[in-house]
Design a protein around this motif. Structure first.
Motif, mmCIF file in Angstrom:
data_model
loop_
_atom_site.group_PDB
_atom_site.id
_atom_site.type_symbol
_atom_site.label_atom_id
_atom_site.label_comp_id
_atom_site.label_asym_id
_atom_site.label_seq_id
_atom_site.Cartn_x
_atom_site.Cartn_y
_atom_site.Cartn_z
ATOM 1 N N UNK A 14 0.828 -1.555 -0.210
ATOM 2 C CA UNK A 14 0.390 -0.289 -0.292
ATOM 3 C C UNK A 14 0.167 1.245 -0.287
ATOM 4 N N UNK A 15 0.155 2.328 -0.241
ATOM 5 C CA UNK A 15 0.779 3.598 -0.309
ATOM 6 C C UNK A 15 1.419 3.995 1.089
ATOM 7 N N UNK A 16 2.141 5.290 1.094
ATOM 8 C CA UNK A 16 2.611 5.982 1.745
ATOM 9 C C UNK A 16 1.507 6.806 2.766
ATOM 10 N N UNK A 17 0.847 6.658 3.667
ATOM 11 C CA UNK A 17 -0.385 7.268 4.138
ATOM 12 C C UNK A 17 -1.364 6.798 4.178
ATOM 13 N N UNK A 18 -1.583 5.065 3.580
ATOM 14 C CA UNK A 18 -2.982 4.419 3.455
ATOM 15 C C UNK A 18 -3.503 4.395 4.733
ATOM 16 N N UNK A 19 -5.329 4.068 4.450
ATOM 17 C CA UNK A 19 -5.758 4.075 5.360
ATOM 18 C C UNK A 19 -6.627 3.073 4.716
ATOM 19 N N UNK A 20 -6.811 1.643 5.475
ATOM 20 C CA UNK A 20 -7.311 0.921 5.480
ATOM 21 C C UNK A 20 -8.613 0.804 5.713
ATOM 22 N N UNK A 21 -8.992 1.014 7.187
ATOM 23 C CA UNK A 21 -10.406 1.269 7.792
ATOM 24 C C UNK A 21 -11.420 2.596 6.842
ATOM 25 N N UNK A 22 -10.485 3.137 6.352
ATOM 26 C CA UNK A 22 -11.827 3.919 5.126
ATOM 27 C C UNK A 22 -12.142 3.704 3.958
ATOM 28 N N UNK A 23 -10.865 2.362 3.319
ATOM 29 C CA UNK A 23 -11.410 1.608 2.783
ATOM 30 C C UNK A 23 -12.069 0.476 2.771
ATOM 31 N N UNK A 24 -11.969 0.293 4.509
ATOM 32 C CA UNK A 24 -13.412 -0.765 4.448
ATOM 33 C C UNK A 24 -14.334 -0.274 4.620
ATOM 34 N N UNK A 73 -8.865 4.292 -3.872
ATOM 35 C CA UNK A 73 -7.909 5.698 -3.743
ATOM 36 C C UNK A 73 -7.700 5.662 -1.828
ATOM 37 N N UNK A 74 -8.359 5.078 -0.806
ATOM 38 C CA UNK A 74 -8.180 5.459 0.526
ATOM 39 C C UNK A 74 -5.731 4.574 0.611
ATOM 40 N N UNK A 75 -5.915 3.233 -0.075
ATOM 41 C CA UNK A 75 -5.201 1.957 -0.069
ATOM 42 C C UNK A 75 -4.065 2.418 -1.041
ATOM 43 N N UNK A 76 -4.054 2.640 -2.268
ATOM 44 C CA UNK A 76 -3.261 2.857 -3.123
ATOM 45 C C UNK A 76 -3.146 4.601 -4.071
ATOM 46 N N UNK A 77 -3.546 6.123 -3.856
ATOM 47 C CA UNK A 77 -3.836 7.231 -3.554
ATOM 48 C C UNK A 77 -3.958 7.852 -2.735
ATOM 49 N N UNK A 78 -3.589 7.624 -1.246
ATOM 50 C CA UNK A 78 -4.599 8.533 -0.147
ATOM 51 C C UNK A 78 -4.044 9.938 -0.290
ATOM 52 N N UNK A 79 -3.110 10.102 -1.006
ATOM 53 C CA UNK A 79 -2.823 11.268 -0.671
ATOM 54 C C UNK A 79 -1.998 12.264 -1.714
ATOM 55 N N UNK A 82 0.406 16.596 -6.915
ATOM 56 C CA UNK A 82 -0.232 17.376 -7.859
ATOM 57 C C UNK A 82 1.120 16.713 -9.367
ATOM 58 N N UNK A 83 1.011 16.554 -10.438
ATOM 59 C CA UNK A 83 0.213 17.154 -11.407
ATOM 60 C C UNK A 83 -1.391 15.470 -10.916
ATOM 61 N N UNK A 84 -3.005 16.382 -11.137
ATOM 62 C CA UNK A 84 -3.579 14.872 -10.132
ATOM 63 C C UNK A 84 -3.472 13.801 -10.666
ATOM 64 N N UNK A 85 -3.719 12.416 -10.781
ATOM 65 C CA UNK A 85 -3.415 11.548 -11.670
ATOM 66 C C UNK A 85 -5.295 10.926 -12.255
ATOM 67 N N UNK A 86 -5.109 10.943 -13.358
ATOM 68 C CA UNK A 86 -6.147 10.051 -14.168
ATOM 69 C C UNK A 86 -7.197 9.780 -13.019
ATOM 70 N N UNK A 87 -7.247 8.855 -12.126
ATOM 71 C CA UNK A 87 -7.667 7.572 -10.927
ATOM 72 C C UNK A 87 -8.475 8.426 -10.280
ATOM 73 N N UNK A 88 -7.291 9.541 -9.496
ATOM 74 C CA UNK A 88 -8.254 10.896 -8.899
ATOM 75 C C UNK A 88 -9.285 11.115 -9.671
ATOM 76 N N UNK A 248 -11.383 10.352 11.136
ATOM 77 C CA UNK A 248 -12.469 11.401 10.684
ATOM 78 C C UNK A 248 -13.318 10.808 9.893
ATOM 79 N N UNK A 249 -12.559 10.272 9.126
ATOM 80 C CA UNK A 249 -13.635 9.967 7.498
ATOM 81 C C UNK A 249 -14.018 8.617 8.205
#
Length: 275
Positions: A14-24, A73-79, A82-88, A248-249
């Motif tokens: 997972x990416x740095x800053x991943x939020x597994x609970x938010x993904x769940x 997003x929460x697992x692989x692009x949590x933060x 720029x430039x913003x990716x297409x998945x974002x 928070x999320x």
């Protein structure tokens, strides 16, 4: 010990800053929306209410896909950077489906007999144009301030949003498109959040005008107001800096799930009445 090592290895993908609970919680929301959508489309309705059935089905489908994309997003692009990716960008555009469609759901549920066919067509065309404009602003990565820093925004007598990236700081980053608030970038989560707040406020006004002739509209007005409060509560929790972004999320997701469930039940009541 092997289980702990295995869990650690899975975290490494997972990416740095991943939020597994938010993904769940997003996955649970997507499942909830899918169940509501299936039940909604399984209802036999009169010709007069088919427009409501189609509009809310489209709203549910967009929200379900948004939450599904949120899992990634929460697992692989949590933060997002720029430039913003297409998945974002896809995540943002899917998220915009609810602010633009929910007022149309209210129209078709409570103003069905008072809006002419011509007026409905014009409103739908306007909604399509607004959506197209948002898509262009997001995909072109437009910065409304042209690089200038926005002033801090007070959200309570004790809390301000000062432009920092609240989620990125704890990971040694200075900026991200999800937690920077306020952010003038159209491909930021902050601008999407403003769209949600504007849509909630407009929807509450529509429901307030209809509440005298519909008890369901009155209850829906309360729920939409709670959606607005939930969005504001998220900003307050983030600005307090006493609660982690992931927590928070999670709080936001759980509250939204409850509100969505109640709203769907009330709209089901409208659909079934004299069906």
């Amino acid at each position: 010990a092997q289980a702990i090592v295995g869990f650690t290895d899975s975290m490494a993908i997972w990416a740095v800053g991943a939020r597994p609970s938010n993904a769940l919680t997003d996955l649970i929301l997507a499942a909830e929306l899918a169940w509501i959508l299936r039940r909604w489309l399984g209802q036999r309705v009169s010709f007069a209410k088919r427009q409501l059935q189609k509009t809310y089905a489209l709203n549910l489908l967009g929200a379900m896909c948004w939450c599904g994309t949120g899992v990634y997003v929460h697992l692989f692009e949590p933060l997002p950077q720029l430039p913003s990716s297409r998945i974002w960008q896809v995540f943002l555009v899917l998220g915009f489906s609810t602010p633009v469609l929910f007022p149309l759901v209210i129209r078709d549920a409570f103003y069905r007999t008072s809006v002419t066919t011509g007026a409905r067509t014009c409103i739908d065309a306007l909604a399509a144009l607004i959506t197209l404009g948002y898509v262009l602003l997001v995909t072109q990565r437009v910065d409304l301030s042209q690089g200038r820093q926005l002033p801090a925004i007070p959200i309570s007598p004790w809390h301000w949003l000062d432009g920092r990236s609240y989620g990125a700081e704890e990971h040694g980053m200075s900026f991200d498109l999800l937690s920077a608030m306020p952010s003038p970038r159209c491909d930021s989560n902050f601008v999407l959040s403003l769209c949600f707040l504007a849509s909630n406020a407009f929807s509450a006004l529509l429901l307030g005008s209809a509440r005298s002739r519909s008890a369901v509209a009155a209850r829906m007005a309360v729920l939409v107001t709670l959606m607005f409060v939930n969005c504001h509560l998220l900003a307050l929790l983030v600005a307090s800096r006493s609660v982690r972004i992931a927590t928070c999320l999670d709080i936001f997701h759980v509250a939204q799930g409850l509100i969505i469930w109640c709203s769907a039940r009330h709209l089901q009541e409208v659909l079934e009445k004299d069906a």
